[in-house]
Design an enzyme around this catalytic site. Structure first.
Site, PDB file in Angstrom:
ATOM      1  N   TYR A  50     -26.974 196.530  42.051  1.00 42.32           N
ATOM      2  CA  TYR A  50     -28.287 197.093  42.352  1.00 42.32           C
ATOM      3  C   TYR A  50     -28.378 197.502  43.819  1.00 42.32           C
ATOM      4  CZ  TYR A  50     -33.273 197.320  43.400  1.00 42.32           C
ATOM      5  OH  TYR A  50     -34.505 197.723  43.850  1.00 42.32           O
ATOM      6  N   SER A 108     -34.384 199.483  49.120  1.00 40.43           N
ATOM      7  CA  SER A 108     -34.614 198.047  48.930  1.00 40.43           C
ATOM      8  C   SER A 108     -34.036 197.241  50.073  1.00 40.43           C
ATOM      9  CB  SER A 108     -33.958 197.613  47.609  1.00 40.43           C
ATOM     10  OG  SER A 108     -33.892 196.212  47.510  1.00 40.43           O
TER      11      SER A 108
END
Length: 340
Positions: free
Chosen positions: A174, A149
């Site tokens: 995350y 990501s």
């Protein structure tokens, strides 16, 4: 070729599955159909990907998923309702199918929820991913694509973001789990010779996008004349990447892996076009021909100020060529939204 796709009923996974099947490949889809968003959406994604059964009737989650598994099974496609944290169950799937490569897209997603549930994110995004690598080692599967990501860059001062930048300062659990996945992936590459590409996705949008994400959420709320939550002053910016370009990047990464050995690469997949929150909202308003009702709110913890992908490496190494500008991408998304 036989591909195992984790998260194959999600937004990106269902589009990838659709393209792999169109190209004549076989897909084994592992998805846990969790309640992060409606399981019905994931069932519909699956049906759209395999091309049929649009009249699916929903009644009970477990029964619906069992029916989906039954009606969608074919020579070229299987779907498993399974959690990647359960290694023993994964092992049975690996035993039952020849697998040429793994494309690992499954994850607990979302910056803000990860701040509330960090241990769950660690279990899924780190332990679950390690389970897959362990099984690749056990079954001698040596080709692996992993979804990382753009969040790993945090509030990087240098733009555009390049793969060689320091990413040791994530600002959400995350993001930290995704960075851990990159580091641990290198361990499995080095020890067990698993060829691997880690793809850093930059704010993917398009048809089937999760309804909790900003573009989908704003489009829905504006069309229903409801307030939209508008965080900050609108100057935060993202490198929004259209789904077709992301899928093209994944397919080209698979091709590169299959034709090379000794591979461990981290690659940005973005559009290399930065759009502010104000610009994003205005584009949706113009496309819908409706004005938003804004509810101004402070910035949220864990949100980065800007993302911007340097895609030089992707262009050079795998021939990545994104070609969907933001205005056209929003037009395609809104057209899909209005007819679904």
């Amino acid at each position: 070729m036989n591909y195992l796709v984790t998260g194959g009923s999600g937004f990106i996974g269902s589009h990838l599955t659709e393209q792999l099947l169109k190209k004549g490949h076989s897909v084994i889809n592992i998805d846990n159909f969790d309640d992060f968003y409606s399981y019905q959406i994931k069932i519909q994604n699956t049906l759209d990907a395999i091309g049929g059964f649009s009249d699916f009737d929903y009644s009970d989650k477990e029964k619906d998923i069992k029916r989906l598994i039954s009606i969608s099974k074919s020579k070229y496609y299987s779907v498993y309702h399974h959690d990647i944290r359960d290694k023993a169950g994964l092992q049975e799937i690996f035993k039952n199918h020849p697998i040429d490569a793994v494309i690992h897209l499954a994850a607990l997603a979302g910056v803000r929820p990860s701040i509330e549930r960090p241990l769950e994110y660690e279990e899924v995004n780190i332990k679950g991913t390690m389970n897959l690598w362990e099984l690749c080692r056990d079954f001698n599967i040596t080709k692996f694509i992993c979804a990382s990501s753009s969040s790993v860059y945090g509030n990087n001062d240098k733009v555009p973001f390049a793969e060689t930048d320091n990413v040791d300062h994530p600002i959400s659990p995350y993001a930290a789990t995704k960075r851990c996945g990159e580091i641990l992936g290198h361990v499995y590459h080095d020890l067990y010779k698993i060829d691997m590409i880690q793809l850093r996705f930059f704010t993917v949008y398009g048809p089937r996008q999760r309804p909790d994400l900003a573009i989908h959420k704003f489009t829905k709320l504006i069309s229903e004349n409801q307030e939209i939550p508008f965080y900050g002053d609108g100057t935060t910016a993202r490198d929004y990447t259209y789904i077709d370009d992301i899928i093209d990047g994944i397919l080209k990464s698979i091709h590169y892996l299959e034709n090379n050995s000794g591979v461990y690469e981290i690659i940005n997949l973005g559009e290399s076009e930065v759009i502010t929150l104000n610009e994003m909202l205005a584009t949706i308003e113009n496309t819908l021909k409706k004005s938003a009702i804004r509810k101004n709110l402070p910035m949220q913890p864990g949100d980065v100020l800007k993302t911007n992908a340097d895609i030089t490496k992707a262009r050079t190494l795998i021939g990545y060529k994104p070609d969907t500008n933001f205005q056209n991408g929003i037009k395609k998304f809104v057209e899909w939204f209005l007819r679904k």
